[in-house]
Design an enzyme around this catalytic site. Sequence first.
Site, PDB file in Angstrom:
ATOM      1  N   HIS A   1      -8.302  -4.645  -0.402  1.00  0.00           N
ATOM      2  CA  HIS A   1      -7.002  -4.036  -0.111  1.00  0.00           C
ATOM      3  C   HIS A   1      -6.162  -4.909   0.818  1.00  0.00           C
ATOM      4  O   HIS A   1      -4.951  -4.744   0.907  1.00  0.00           O
ATOM      5  CB  HIS A   1      -7.228  -2.641   0.500  1.00  0.00           C
ATOM      6  CG  HIS A   1      -6.069  -1.713   0.312  1.00  0.00           C
ATOM      7  ND1 HIS A   1      -5.659  -1.267  -0.930  1.00  0.00           N
ATOM      8  CD2 HIS A   1      -5.211  -1.149   1.199  1.00  0.00           C
ATOM      9  CE1 HIS A   1      -4.608  -0.460  -0.792  1.00  0.00           C
ATOM     10  NE2 HIS A   1      -4.322  -0.384   0.492  1.00  0.00           N
TER      11      HIS A   1
ATOM     12  N   SER B   1       0.838  -1.196   0.000  1.00  0.00           N
ATOM     13  CA  SER B   1       0.000   0.000   0.000  1.00  0.00           C
ATOM     14  C   SER B   1       0.881   1.256   0.000  1.00  0.00           C
ATOM     15  O   SER B   1       1.609   1.491  -0.963  1.00  0.00           O
ATOM     16  CB  SER B   1      -0.955  -0.088   1.199  1.00  0.00           C
ATOM     17  OG  SER B   1      -1.957   0.889   1.110  1.00  0.00           O
TER      18      SER B   1
ATOM     19  N   ASP C   1     -10.571  -4.104  -4.944  1.00  0.00           N
ATOM     20  CA  ASP C   1     -10.000  -3.158  -3.978  1.00  0.00           C
ATOM     21  C   ASP C   1     -10.748  -1.824  -4.066  1.00  0.00           C
ATOM     22  O   ASP C   1     -10.738  -1.189  -5.126  1.00  0.00           O
ATOM     23  CB  ASP C   1      -8.506  -2.970  -4.311  1.00  0.00           C
ATOM     24  CG  ASP C   1      -7.761  -2.201  -3.235  1.00  0.00           C
ATOM     25  OD1 ASP C   1      -8.393  -1.406  -2.521  1.00  0.00           O
ATOM     26  OD2 ASP C   1      -6.535  -2.393  -3.140  1.00  0.00           O
TER      27      ASP C   1
HETATM   28  C1  MLT Z   1      -1.405   5.523   0.110  1.00  0.00           C
HETATM   29  O1  MLT Z   1      -0.226   5.624  -0.233  1.00  0.00           O
HETATM   30  O2  MLT Z   1      -2.035   6.457   0.619  1.00  0.00           O
HETATM   31  C2  MLT Z   1      -2.054   4.197  -0.040  1.00  0.00           C
HETATM   32  O3  MLT Z   1      -1.981   3.627  -1.221  1.00  0.00           O
HETATM   33  C3  MLT Z   1      -3.306   4.025   0.632  1.00  0.00           C
HETATM   34  C4  MLT Z   1      -2.968   3.792   2.052  1.00  0.00           C
HETATM   35  O4  MLT Z   1      -1.813   3.769   2.416  1.00  0.00           O
HETATM   36  O5  MLT Z   1      -3.915   3.633   2.843  1.00  0.00           O
END
Ligand code: MLT
Length: 206
Positions: free
Chosen positions: A188, A107, A157
Amino acid sequence: MSAGLSFEHVFQPAPQPGASTLLLLHGTGGDEHDMVPLGRLMAGANILSPRGQVLEHGMPRFFRRLAEGVFDVEDVKRRAGDLADFIGAAAAHYGFDPARVVAMGFSNGANIASATALLRPGVLKGALLLRAMVPFEPDPVPALPGFRVLISNGSSDPIVSREETDRLAKLFARAGADVEVHWQPTGHQLMPGDFAVAKTWLNTIR
Ligand code: MLT
């Protein structure tokens, strides 16, 4: 531990000298310890796992965002530079080979890995991106010949659309990288399929 280096981090040396290094990059609200157990997916590697230096309501991240999926691009670029410098300093400090660093990020950690690869070609040899988005649109697109990317995203997601995943894959392909995309039947959150794909891929890149 910081060992005089710029990021709080965990470093675990490989059992044998001369190994590759797996750079683990946590998601929003994680820390340097979260992903360390995943280090076992890459047999025999050094583990380097920093903690993101931005706090969002007390949750560590690797760069600032303005809203979910809307990134502060100047901050992304600055923080990717800081991470690249940290990797170089950690290589000198711990004595690992800076040419053999492979990132595995989840993420927000995947997004800083992509940003680092796009802004500082050569710092990473490859990147395993779990639930990844486009961190910013580089102009011009850098040349990343020989760079390897695996994207493992969720087909349902709510945070990362299929279009976003396609955009990221195309961006790396335009840079000349070798890109593989895997879809997991989930959102996610990670699932066993991610780890299976990760293990296979990580053990081909060493
Ligand atoms: C981000 O970089 O903000 C992500 O992809 C989403 C997250 O970290 O929740």
